[in-house]
Design a protein around this motif. Structure first.
Motif, mmCIF file in Angstrom:
data_model
loop_
_atom_site.group_PDB
_atom_site.id
_atom_site.type_symbol
_atom_site.label_atom_id
_atom_site.label_comp_id
_atom_site.label_asym_id
_atom_site.label_seq_id
_atom_site.Cartn_x
_atom_site.Cartn_y
_atom_site.Cartn_z
ATOM 1 N N ASP A 1 -16.490 27.684 -18.874
ATOM 2 C CA ASP A 1 -16.385 28.813 -19.781
ATOM 3 C C ASP A 1 -15.797 29.990 -19.012
ATOM 4 O O ASP A 1 -16.496 30.750 -18.368
ATOM 5 N N VAL A 2 -14.509 30.088 -19.066
ATOM 6 C CA VAL A 2 -13.824 31.061 -18.224
ATOM 7 C C VAL A 2 -14.225 32.478 -18.606
ATOM 8 O O VAL A 2 -14.335 33.368 -17.778
ATOM 9 N N ALA A 3 -14.468 32.713 -19.878
ATOM 10 C CA ALA A 3 -14.774 34.064 -20.329
ATOM 11 C C ALA A 3 -16.145 34.523 -19.858
ATOM 12 O O ALA A 3 -16.350 35.700 -19.604
ATOM 13 N N ASN A 4 -17.068 33.608 -19.753
ATOM 14 C CA ASN A 4 -18.449 34.007 -19.504
ATOM 15 C C ASN A 4 -19.003 33.578 -18.156
ATOM 16 O O ASN A 4 -20.093 33.978 -17.803
ATOM 17 N N SER A 5 -18.281 32.764 -17.459
ATOM 18 C CA SER A 5 -18.875 32.179 -16.270
ATOM 19 C C SER A 5 -18.306 32.795 -15.006
ATOM 20 O O SER A 5 -17.164 32.578 -14.644
ATOM 21 N N ARG A 6 -19.126 33.558 -14.337
ATOM 22 C CA ARG A 6 -18.690 34.078 -13.033
ATOM 23 C C ARG A 6 -18.509 32.944 -12.042
ATOM 24 O O ARG A 6 -17.671 33.009 -11.158
ATOM 25 N N ARG A 7 -19.333 31.925 -12.200
ATOM 26 C CA ARG A 7 -19.221 30.815 -11.247
ATOM 27 C C ARG A 7 -17.885 30.113 -11.418
ATOM 28 O O ARG A 7 -17.284 29.655 -10.452
ATOM 29 N N ALA A 8 -17.434 30.043 -12.645
ATOM 30 C CA ALA A 8 -16.133 29.422 -12.876
ATOM 31 C C ALA A 8 -15.040 30.240 -12.216
ATOM 32 O O ALA A 8 -14.136 29.704 -11.573
ATOM 33 N N PHE A 9 -15.147 31.558 -12.383
ATOM 34 C CA PHE A 9 -14.154 32.408 -11.734
ATOM 35 C C PHE A 9 -14.219 32.256 -10.227
ATOM 36 O O PHE A 9 -13.205 32.233 -9.540
ATOM 37 N N ASP A 10 -15.442 32.181 -9.724
ATOM 38 C CA ASP A 10 -15.601 32.036 -8.289
ATOM 39 C C ASP A 10 -14.979 30.727 -7.822
ATOM 40 O O ASP A 10 -14.281 30.676 -6.812
ATOM 41 N N ALA A 11 -15.211 29.675 -8.591
ATOM 42 C CA ALA A 11 -14.629 28.384 -8.248
ATOM 43 C C ALA A 11 -13.106 28.469 -8.295
ATOM 44 O O ALA A 11 -12.416 27.966 -7.416
ATOM 45 N N LEU A 12 -12.602 29.127 -9.332
ATOM 46 C CA LEU A 12 -11.159 29.282 -9.450
ATOM 47 C C LEU A 12 -10.592 30.029 -8.254
ATOM 48 O O LEU A 12 -9.562 29.656 -7.707
ATOM 49 N N ARG A 13 -11.297 31.079 -7.877
ATOM 50 C CA ARG A 13 -10.779 31.876 -6.773
ATOM 51 C C ARG A 13 -10.766 31.061 -5.491
ATOM 52 O O ARG A 13 -9.822 31.103 -4.713
ATOM 53 N N LYS A 14 -11.833 30.294 -5.297
ATOM 54 C CA LYS A 14 -11.879 29.472 -4.091
ATOM 55 C C LYS A 14 -10.758 28.442 -4.099
ATOM 56 O O LYS A 14 -10.127 28.173 -3.081
ATOM 57 N N ILE A 15 -10.526 27.869 -5.266
ATOM 58 C CA ILE A 15 -9.461 26.870 -5.358
ATOM 59 C C ILE A 15 -8.118 27.520 -5.087
ATOM 60 O O ILE A 15 -7.280 26.992 -4.367
ATOM 61 N N ASN A 16 -7.924 28.693 -5.670
ATOM 62 C CA ASN A 16 -6.661 29.385 -5.437
ATOM 63 C C ASN A 16 -6.481 29.721 -3.968
ATOM 64 O O ASN A 16 -5.393 29.569 -3.415
ATOM 65 N N GLU A 17 -7.558 30.176 -3.342
ATOM 66 C CA GLU A 17 -7.470 30.499 -1.924
ATOM 67 C C GLU A 17 -7.162 29.249 -1.115
ATOM 68 O O GLU A 17 -6.348 29.270 -0.200
ATOM 69 N N ALA A 18 -7.812 28.168 -1.471
ATOM 70 C CA ALA A 18 -7.572 26.920 -0.754
ATOM 71 C C ALA A 18 -6.122 26.492 -0.905
ATOM 72 O O ALA A 18 -5.477 26.074 0.049
ATOM 73 N N GLN A 19 -5.614 26.624 -2.126
ATOM 74 C CA GLN A 19 -4.225 26.231 -2.349
ATOM 75 C C GLN A 19 -3.281 27.131 -1.565
ATOM 76 O O GLN A 19 -2.310 26.677 -0.987
ATOM 77 N N ARG A 20 -3.605 28.424 -1.553
ATOM 78 C CA ARG A 20 -2.744 29.348 -0.828
ATOM 79 C C ARG A 20 -2.760 29.013 0.655
ATOM 80 O O ARG A 20 -1.731 28.987 1.315
ATOM 81 N N ASN A 21 -3.951 28.748 1.169
ATOM 82 C CA ASN A 21 -4.042 28.389 2.580
ATOM 83 C C ASN A 21 -3.229 27.142 2.876
ATOM 84 O O ASN A 21 -2.515 27.071 3.873
ATOM 85 N N LEU A 22 -3.328 26.171 1.992
ATOM 86 C CA LEU A 22 -2.590 24.932 2.214
ATOM 87 C C LEU A 22 -1.098 25.182 2.155
ATOM 88 O O LEU A 22 -0.330 24.651 2.940
#
Ligand SMILES: [Zn+2]
Length: 79
Positions: free
Chosen positions: A49-70
């Motif tokens: 639930d992207v609109a309501n879930s901070r954890r989802a955003f956090d997961a997204l951010r981590k994934i984005n960071e991981a992708q950027r690092n890669l």
């Protein structure tokens, strides 16, 4: 296992399953598109639930960071 050499630079992105800690492979884009994921290890369904879930955003951010690092590693790591 025949695709190892082909997939060498395509490192997996995802996060550990909150239920079984198994690796759930996904990408930020995939998360946004599908809004739900299934753990391949235990079958747990995760509704994102992207609109309501901070954890989802956090997961997204981590994934984005991981992708950027890669991406940066693959840019600078010329073998
Ligand atoms: Zn699981």
């Amino acid at each position: 296992m025949t695709n190892d050499n082909h997939n060498r630079q395509t490192a997996r992105t995802g996060f550990p399953c909150p239920n079984c800690q198994g690796f759930i492979e996904t990408t930020a884009v995939n998360l946004l598109i599908t809004r739900s994921l299934f753990c391949p290890s235990c079958g747990l369904r995760l509704d994102i639930d992207v609109a309501n879930s901070r954890r989802a955003f956090d997961a997204l951010r981590k994934i984005n960071e991981a992708q950027r690092n890669l991406e940066e590693k693959s840019k600078f790591g010329t073998n």
